[in-house]
Design a protein around this motif. Structure first.
Motif, PDB file in Angstrom:
ATOM      1  N   LEU A  18       0.813  -1.216   0.000  1.00 41.80           N
ATOM      2  CA  LEU A  18       0.000   0.000   0.000  1.00 41.80           C
ATOM      3  C   LEU A  18       0.845   1.265   0.000  1.00 41.80           C
ATOM      4  O   LEU A  18       0.337   2.352  -0.211  1.00 41.80           O
ATOM      5  N   GLY A  19       2.115   1.139   0.274  1.00 40.89           N
ATOM      6  CA  GLY A  19       2.996   2.298   0.341  1.00 40.89           C
ATOM      7  C   GLY A  19       3.895   2.210   1.557  1.00 40.89           C
ATOM      8  O   GLY A  19       4.116   1.130   2.107  1.00 40.89           O
ATOM      9  N   HIS A  20       4.400   3.358   1.970  1.00 34.85           N
ATOM     10  CA  HIS A  20       5.292   3.379   3.130  1.00 34.85           C
ATOM     11  C   HIS A  20       4.829   4.426   4.141  1.00 34.85           C
ATOM     12  O   HIS A  20       4.100   5.358   3.802  1.00 34.85           O
TER      13      HIS A  20
ATOM     14  N   VAL B 228       0.274   7.275   5.416  1.00 33.47           N
ATOM     15  CA  VAL B 228       0.743   6.630   4.193  1.00 33.47           C
ATOM     16  C   VAL B 228       0.517   7.668   3.106  1.00 33.47           C
ATOM     17  O   VAL B 228      -0.620   8.074   2.850  1.00 33.47           O
ATOM     18  N   GLN B 229       1.602   8.112   2.493  1.00 34.20           N
ATOM     19  CA  GLN B 229       1.527   9.218   1.542  1.00 34.20           C
ATOM     20  C   GLN B 229       0.852   8.810   0.245  1.00 34.20           C
ATOM     21  O   GLN B 229       0.936   7.659  -0.181  1.00 34.20           O
TER      22      GLN B 229
ATOM     23  N   VAL C 222       4.425  -3.207   8.114  1.00 31.72           N
ATOM     24  CA  VAL C 222       3.160  -3.095   8.844  1.00 31.72           C
ATOM     25  C   VAL C 222       2.111  -3.827   8.010  1.00 31.72           C
ATOM     26  O   VAL C 222       1.950  -3.535   6.823  1.00 31.72           O
ATOM     27  N   HIS C 223       1.426  -4.790   8.610  1.00 29.34           N
ATOM     28  CA  HIS C 223       0.387  -5.553   7.916  1.00 29.34           C
ATOM     29  C   HIS C 223      -0.967  -5.167   8.508  1.00 29.34           C
ATOM     30  O   HIS C 223      -1.144  -5.223   9.727  1.00 29.34           O
TER      31      HIS C 223
ATOM     32  N   LYS D  27      -6.916  -4.043   0.262  1.00 36.27           N
ATOM     33  CA  LYS D  27      -6.542  -2.849  -0.488  1.00 36.27           C
ATOM     34  C   LYS D  27      -7.787  -2.036  -0.823  1.00 36.27           C
ATOM     35  O   LYS D  27      -7.799  -0.808  -0.670  1.00 36.27           O
ATOM     36  N   ALA D  28      -8.851  -2.716  -1.253  1.00 39.34           N
ATOM     37  CA  ALA D  28     -10.096  -2.020  -1.601  1.00 39.34           C
ATOM     38  C   ALA D  28     -10.698  -1.330  -0.388  1.00 39.34           C
ATOM     39  O   ALA D  28     -11.149  -0.184  -0.473  1.00 39.34           O
TER      40      ALA D  28
END
Length: 106
Positions: A23-25, A36-37, A61-62, A67-68
């Protein structure tokens, strides 16, 4: 159930959905959430509340959400920006209703 806090997360960690999709960082860490940018997945910055974290390992991180689901949640403002406003908190945590109090529409 583990209670995750800002002590468990640091800038630069990778964030993954429940299906292990990137999803990003982590861009920044706050007492109530982490940022999360915006990027390819998110068209806006997302302030993810600690309550949706499933696990944390060395640099990852989980989350407990897909995602949706992460895309649909209304996490474009930090949760504490509306502390004490129950209706706004309801909208911030995701609903199918339009947010009549959101003055920061794109």
């Amino acid at each position: 159930m583990t209670q995750w806090t800002s002590n468990n997360i640091h800038k630069g960690m990778e964030v993954y959905s429940a299906e292990n999709e990137d999803l990003g960082h982590v861009e920044d860490v706050y007492d109530d959430s982490f940022l999360v940018q915006k990027g390819l997945l998110f068209h806006k910055d997302r302030y993810i509340p600690y309550s949706v974290i499933s696990t944390i390992d060395e640099e990852n991180v989980h989350l407990m959400v897909s995602k949706a689901e992460a895309r649909e949640m209304r996490w474009d403002q930090r949760p504490n920006e509306h502390t004490g406003d129950t209706l706004q908190t309801f909208y911030d945590h995701g609903t199918d209703l339009d947010n009549p109090l959101n003055t920061h529409r794109a």
